[in-house]
Design an enzyme around this catalytic site. Structure first.
Site, PDB file in Angstrom:
ATOM      1  N   LYS A 230     -11.425   7.563  -7.188  1.00 20.16           N
ATOM      2  CA  LYS A 230     -12.228   6.355  -6.992  1.00 20.16           C
ATOM      3  C   LYS A 230     -13.510   6.685  -6.229  1.00 20.16           C
ATOM      4  CE  LYS A 230      -8.364   3.048  -7.011  1.00 20.16           C
ATOM      5  NZ  LYS A 230      -8.827   2.208  -8.115  1.00 20.16           N
TER       6      LYS A 230
ATOM      7  N   HIS B 262      -0.828   7.293  -2.183  1.00 18.20           N
ATOM      8  CA  HIS B 262      -2.164   6.705  -2.031  1.00 18.20           C
ATOM      9  C   HIS B 262      -2.541   6.467  -0.567  1.00 18.20           C
ATOM     10  CE1 HIS B 262      -1.735   6.350  -6.232  1.00 18.20           C
ATOM     11  NE2 HIS B 262      -1.202   5.156  -6.281  1.00 18.20           N
TER      12      HIS B 262
ATOM     13  N   GLU C 185      -1.267  -6.328  -3.663  1.00 24.86           N
ATOM     14  CA  GLU C 185      -1.284  -6.705  -5.071  1.00 24.86           C
ATOM     15  C   GLU C 185      -0.802  -8.143  -5.213  1.00 24.86           C
ATOM     16  OE1 GLU C 185      -0.001  -3.185  -7.794  1.00 24.86           O
ATOM     17  OE2 GLU C 185       1.304  -3.107  -6.040  1.00 24.86           O
TER      18      GLU C 185
ATOM     19  N   LYS D 210       2.216  11.605 -11.222  1.00 20.83           N
ATOM     20  CA  LYS D 210       3.433  11.234 -10.505  1.00 20.83           C
ATOM     21  C   LYS D 210       4.338  10.385 -11.415  1.00 20.83           C
ATOM     22  CE  LYS D 210       2.351   6.802  -8.448  1.00 20.83           C
ATOM     23  NZ  LYS D 210       2.558   5.926  -7.334  1.00 20.83           N
TER      24      LYS D 210
ATOM     25  N   ARG E 221       6.994  11.276 -28.414  1.00 17.25           N
ATOM     26  CA  ARG E 221       8.089  11.143 -29.387  1.00 17.25           C
ATOM     27  C   ARG E 221       7.701  10.269 -30.576  1.00 17.25           C
ATOM     28  NH1 ARG E 221      13.875  10.588 -26.177  1.00 17.25           N
ATOM     29  NH2 ARG E 221      13.693  12.496 -24.933  1.00 17.25           N
TER      30      ARG E 221
ATOM     31  N   LYS F 214       3.643  -6.324  -2.978  1.00 17.16           N
ATOM     32  CA  LYS F 214       3.423  -7.051  -4.227  1.00 17.16           C
ATOM     33  C   LYS F 214       3.504  -8.551  -3.982  1.00 17.16           C
ATOM     34  CE  LYS F 214       4.872  -3.581  -7.576  1.00 17.16           C
ATOM     35  NZ  LYS F 214       3.544  -3.557  -8.197  1.00 17.16           N
TER      36      LYS F 214
ATOM     37  N   ASP G 294      -3.504  12.214  -7.899  1.00 20.88           N
ATOM     38  CA  ASP G 294      -3.424  10.912  -7.227  1.00 20.88           C
ATOM     39  C   ASP G 294      -4.693  10.179  -7.620  1.00 20.88           C
ATOM     40  OD1 ASP G 294      -3.585   8.696  -5.547  1.00 20.88           O
ATOM     41  OD2 ASP G 294      -2.613   9.706  -3.880  1.00 20.88           O
ATOM     42  N   HIS G 295      -4.573   9.185  -8.511  1.00 24.71           N
ATOM     43  CA  HIS G 295      -5.782   8.605  -9.103  1.00 24.71           C
ATOM     44  C   HIS G 295      -6.675   7.924  -8.068  1.00 24.71           C
ATOM     45  CE1 HIS G 295      -3.315   4.858  -9.234  1.00 24.71           C
ATOM     46  NE2 HIS G 295      -4.490   4.269  -9.119  1.00 24.71           N
TER      47      HIS G 295
END
Length: 485
Positions: free
Chosen positions: A178, A236, A212, A144, A46, A334, A173-174
């Site tokens: 890896k 993941h 994380e 996603k 946008r 997290k 799915d990144h």
């Protein structure tokens, strides 16, 4: 190998993901001469840019997010020449005609990367159809979230399937991009050492941890509607579990590998009903200290009360012959003690210790596959300590390390999206997620969430900088297992 696409269309081209990952990844491929000659990259969003404005935006992103040793003025300049831009409101069909005109001739193939809000999937697909951008030589990569449960996922996938059949749909799915994740396959199926004991006779349990240290970090609007279970476990972590537990595929191709993964996902024992409180732990971070810095609670970060879980631990089982009775412990959260993504496989102890009468204590062998922040594979084995042993034999656990960064020091470590972009452009589906995988994952996750709701399960508070609620420790210790910390 299918014919590489001649053009790439990048939705969400001015967003945070594009700045941090997508544009740097495409630049890295360009700088190494891996993008097809003549490939153009058209960004759309946008934001009100023209071609020159988008190239300036991209240059700034590369300045910030590409390491200094990878920047080359000539490569940056020639990469920017590949970039074009067309402003688009994806919620309105009429703007797609101008987008198609901007793209021009797509007879050499078009690859689309779609990163947008789920509410825009329908209008975007219809807009692409109306503009003739869904033909047999067009493939689409989907970032996603693809729904929030099984029902909504099916709706999204049905919308996509109306224009793109499964063989032209690439769900991203990144984690699968890896290098260390792909090394799981090399470790298992490229070495005769492990496969004979890679089963319930040889393995005691498996742990998968994705931790994380960060909190919401600007993702409050998205994260509070999703939570740790759907944000990390559904995609993941279940993909990692499938790679660890899958049977040997016949070939290294998209069909063979994904066939074996979906068998594992369909074999997951449902965690439902009265089992949910006994097999899962949820938590939400409170105040505390992370890396020596005082941090706030989740509610304070969010600026309102919430029952969203920022931590989840699960005891899972794969009900098939290979894994009968072997628990898989999953843990993610997290604001935990450290950033870490790893798989820990603990083998069963030897059936009889010949060293016990001489004072030698044995520990079971452990295999650690670390995905981040370091990338290594470590096998912990028992060895005898040097000495004359007059007071008994002393044994010690010692690590055999394979540091990927050290062993392949001359090879650049790539961003996961580099491989995924290249595979999308070339049409290789091996590292992308098939629809039946996604639906099997959601079916298992939905049962857990329904159990939480039926049982009134609320997240337990835990201090930031810890390893989560104490109940997560009890989840494993009642089985005589300790989390690898």
């Amino acid at each position: 190998m299918r014919q590489p696409a001649g053009k790439l269309l990048l939705f969400g081209a001015t967003g945070d993901l594009s700045q941090r990952m997508l544009l740097p990844s495409l630049y890295g491929l360009h700088a190494d001469g891996l993008l097809p000659e003549g490939l153009t990259i058209t960004g759309t969003a946008r934001s009100d840019y023209d071609d020159a404005g988008f190239r300036a935006f991209a240059r700034e992103a590369l300045d910030h997010f590409v390491p200094a040793d990878r920047k080359d003025d000539s490569a940056v300049g020639s990469f920017l020449e590949r970039l074009f831009y067309q402003r688009l409101d994806a919620s309105k069909t009429e703007g797609f005609a101008a987008l198609a005109e901007k793209l021009g001739d797509i007879s050499n193939g078009l690859a689309i990367f779609l990163s947008t809000a789920p509410s825009l999937f329908g209008p975007t697909i219809k807009g692409l159809e109306s503009a003739g951008l869904t033909g047999a030589n067009v493939r689409i990569g989907l970032e996603k979230p693809l729904g929030v449960d099984l029902a909504s996922s099916r709706i999204v996938n049905d919308i996509v399937a109306e224009a793109f059949p499964e063989d032209r749909t690439f769900r991203i799915d990144h984690y699968l991009g890896k290098e260390t994740v792909q090394n799981i396959l090399a470790l298992r199926f490229g070495n005769s050492l492990f496969e004979p004991v890679w089963n319930a006779q040889g393995i005691d349990h498996v742990q998968i941890t994705v931790s994380e240290t960060v909190g919401l970090e600007g993702r409050a609007g998205y994260y509070d509607d999703v939570g740790a279970l759907r944000d990390m476990v559904q995609n993941h972590m279940l993909q990692l579990l499938a790679l660890i537990a899958m049977e040997p595929p016949a070939r290294f191709d998209g069909t063979s590998i994904r066939d074996e993964k979906v068998k594992v996902l369909r074999s997951l024992r449902p965690v439902a009903g009265v089992d949910v409180p006994n097999l899962t732990v949820t938590g939400q971070y409170g105040g505390g200290a992370v890396k020596g810095e005082i941090v706030r609670s989740y509610d304070t970060d969010l600026e309102k009360p919430s029952d969203t879980e920022t931590f989840v631990a699960i005891k899972a089982h794969v009900d098939n012959w290979r894994w009968h009775g072997v628990p898989f412990y999953l843990r993610t959260g997290k604001r935990l003690a450290e950033r870490r993504s790893e798989i820990v496989i603990q083998f069963k102890p030897v059936p009889h210790s010949i060293f016990a009468d001489r004072g030698g204590a044995l520990q079971p062998n452990i295999l650690v596959i670390r995905l981040q922040p370091e990338e290594y594979i470590q096998l912990r084995v028992m060895a005898k300590q040097p000495g004359l042993d007059r007071e008994g034999i002393r044994l010690k656990e010692v690590p055999l390390n394979l540091s990927l960064e050290h062993e392949f020091a001359g090879t650049r470590r790539r961003i996961a999206y580099e491989r995924l972009f290249l595979d999308l452009i070339e049409g290789d589906p091996t590292l992308f997620v098939r629809r039946d995988e996604v639906e099997a994952q959601w079916e298992w996750i939905d049962a857990i969430r329904e159990g939480w709701k039926a049982g009134g399960v609320k997240p337990r508070p835990y201090a930031s900088g810890s390893w989560g609620p104490s109940a997560a420790i009890a989840l494993t210790e009642r089985d005589g297992v300790t989390w690898n910390e």
